[in-house]
Scaffold this motif. Structure first.
Motif, mmCIF file in Angstrom:
data_model
loop_
_atom_site.group_PDB
_atom_site.id
_atom_site.type_symbol
_atom_site.label_atom_id
_atom_site.label_comp_id
_atom_site.label_asym_id
_atom_site.label_seq_id
_atom_site.Cartn_x
_atom_site.Cartn_y
_atom_site.Cartn_z
ATOM 1 N N ASN A 99 -7.556 8.874 5.486
ATOM 2 C CA ASN A 99 -6.464 8.148 6.124
ATOM 3 C C ASN A 99 -5.513 7.551 5.101
ATOM 4 O OD1 ASN A 99 -7.574 8.739 8.620
ATOM 5 N ND2 ASN A 99 -8.653 6.784 8.805
ATOM 6 N N ARG A 100 -6.082 6.962 4.036
ATOM 7 C CA ARG A 100 -5.231 6.361 3.017
ATOM 8 C C ARG A 100 -4.449 7.416 2.239
ATOM 9 N NH1 ARG A 100 -4.953 1.161 0.923
ATOM 10 N NH2 ARG A 100 -3.025 1.060 -0.270
ATOM 11 N N MET A 101 -5.071 8.554 1.979
ATOM 12 C CA MET A 101 -4.409 9.640 1.274
ATOM 13 C C MET A 101 -3.171 10.117 2.030
ATOM 14 S SD MET A 101 -5.904 13.444 0.446
ATOM 15 C CE MET A 101 -6.023 13.777 2.195
ATOM 16 N N HIS A 102 -3.315 10.329 3.328
ATOM 17 C CA HIS A 102 -2.180 10.801 4.121
ATOM 18 C C HIS A 102 -1.089 9.730 4.240
ATOM 19 C CE1 HIS A 102 -3.745 14.673 5.084
ATOM 20 N NE2 HIS A 102 -4.785 14.214 5.777
ATOM 21 N N ALA A 103 -1.498 8.468 4.179
ATOM 22 C CA ALA A 103 -0.511 7.384 4.260
ATOM 23 C C ALA A 103 0.250 7.217 2.951
ATOM 24 C CB ALA A 103 -1.203 6.069 4.634
ATOM 25 N N GLU A 104 -0.407 7.473 1.819
ATOM 26 C CA GLU A 104 0.187 7.214 0.519
ATOM 27 C C GLU A 104 0.926 8.409 -0.075
ATOM 28 O OE1 GLU A 104 0.390 4.404 -1.114
ATOM 29 O OE2 GLU A 104 -0.750 3.222 0.332
ATOM 30 N N ARG A 105 0.544 9.629 0.280
ATOM 31 C CA ARG A 105 1.244 10.776 -0.283
ATOM 32 C C ARG A 105 2.640 10.885 0.317
ATOM 33 N NH1 ARG A 105 1.859 14.414 3.571
ATOM 34 N NH2 ARG A 105 0.278 14.644 5.215
ATOM 35 N N PRO A 106 3.559 11.565 -0.386
ATOM 36 C CA PRO A 106 4.895 11.768 0.182
ATOM 37 C C PRO A 106 4.826 12.486 1.523
ATOM 38 C CG PRO A 106 4.888 12.316 -2.138
ATOM 39 C CD PRO A 106 3.443 12.097 -1.749
#
Length: 267
Positions: free
Chosen positions: A88-95
């Motif tokens: 979840n955090r990865m998808h929120a933080e990536r462009p």
């Protein structure tokens, strides 16, 4: 690859704790339509850096006990609840690429738990001394940088940026996969060849690429051609070659760190 255990790479699965990918030949797909990227939206730049590790941006639970990060009896695999937080955090933080089909593609790539784990398996830079403090390399961070490098190249049109970022972002997934301790136990101490890594990449991305082709045939075929890196007679050959070159060049720093002397043999 005579040892069948070395084929134990993992394809995406909605409820995945990872399943073995069946051994198979890489498919050759039909020609790519020339208008594959005509309607693509521009890439939205990242506003912040991505995860620094489990003890950084991902908050630990409010308890004095040590959190159960890894699976009982398997210190190489993370507990699904932590994988979910990282995903979840990865998808929120990536462009964000501001494109429904490309976002769907990236979400499908990372449905698999092991794929999330390999993008968060930190390691020291090549030749690093464990006794000397230095920043660890995080695959997710390096993949984002590769995507941004590729999208920013002068040969890439504004309308292609989100597509190019997406391709460059997943380009090195097999190198990260093969470097993970859990996976390394399955292909032995002799390493794995670049040709095998390329086949593993296409197997890891197989489901997501098939889904993209079904949702948006033009861009799905273009993405497949770019990531396949195999000579093919396509109607938009110039576009594929230009994007593939940008994707390859942007991932050279990753190849230098995760390739020679780390994962691959015969390099």
């Amino acid at each position: 690859m005579n040892n069948p255990i070395r084929r134990n790479v993992h394809a995406s699965s909605a409820n995945s704790t990872s399943r073995p990918v069946r051994a198979q030949k890489v498919s050759v797909f039909p020609p790519v339509p020339s208008a594959g990227l005509a309607q693509h939206a521009p890439l939205v730049p990242a506003d912040s850096l991505i995860l620094q590790g489990l003890t950084g941006p991902v908050a630990l639970p409010p308890t004095r006990e040590v959190p159960e990060v890894y699976l009982p009896g398997d210190p190489m695999r993370m507990h699904p609840k932590w994988v979910s937080l990282l995903r979840n955090r990865m998808h929120a933080e990536r462009p964000q690429v501001n494109d429904t089909f490309l976002e769907r593609f990236l979400n499908k790539v990372f449905q698999d738990n092991l794929m999330v784990e390999v993008f968060h398996h930190m390691r020291l830079p090549k030749g690093g001394d464990p006794a000397v403090p230095m920043p660890a390399l995080l695959p997710l961070r390096e993949a984002i940088r590769a995507g941004q490098r590729a999208a920013g190249m002068k040969v890439i049109d504004t309308r292609e940026r989100g597509f190019v970022f997406t391709a460059a972002f997943v380009q090195s997934c097999a190198l990260f996969h093969c470097a993970h301790p859990y996976v390394k136990t399955h292909y032995g101490p002799d390493g794995i060849t670049p040709a095998e890594v390329q086949k593993i990449k296409l197997l890891l991305l197989e489901d997501a690429l098939r889904d993209l082709r079904s949702q948006d045939p033009a861009r799905g075929e273009t993405m497949t051609a770019v990531l396949d890196q195999a000579p093919r007679d396509v109607r938009n050959a110039e576009q594929v070659a230009r994007i593939a070159a940008a994707v390859h060049l942007s991932n050279l720093p990753i190849q230098a760190e995760w390739g020679a002397g780390q994962v691959l043999k015969g390099v």
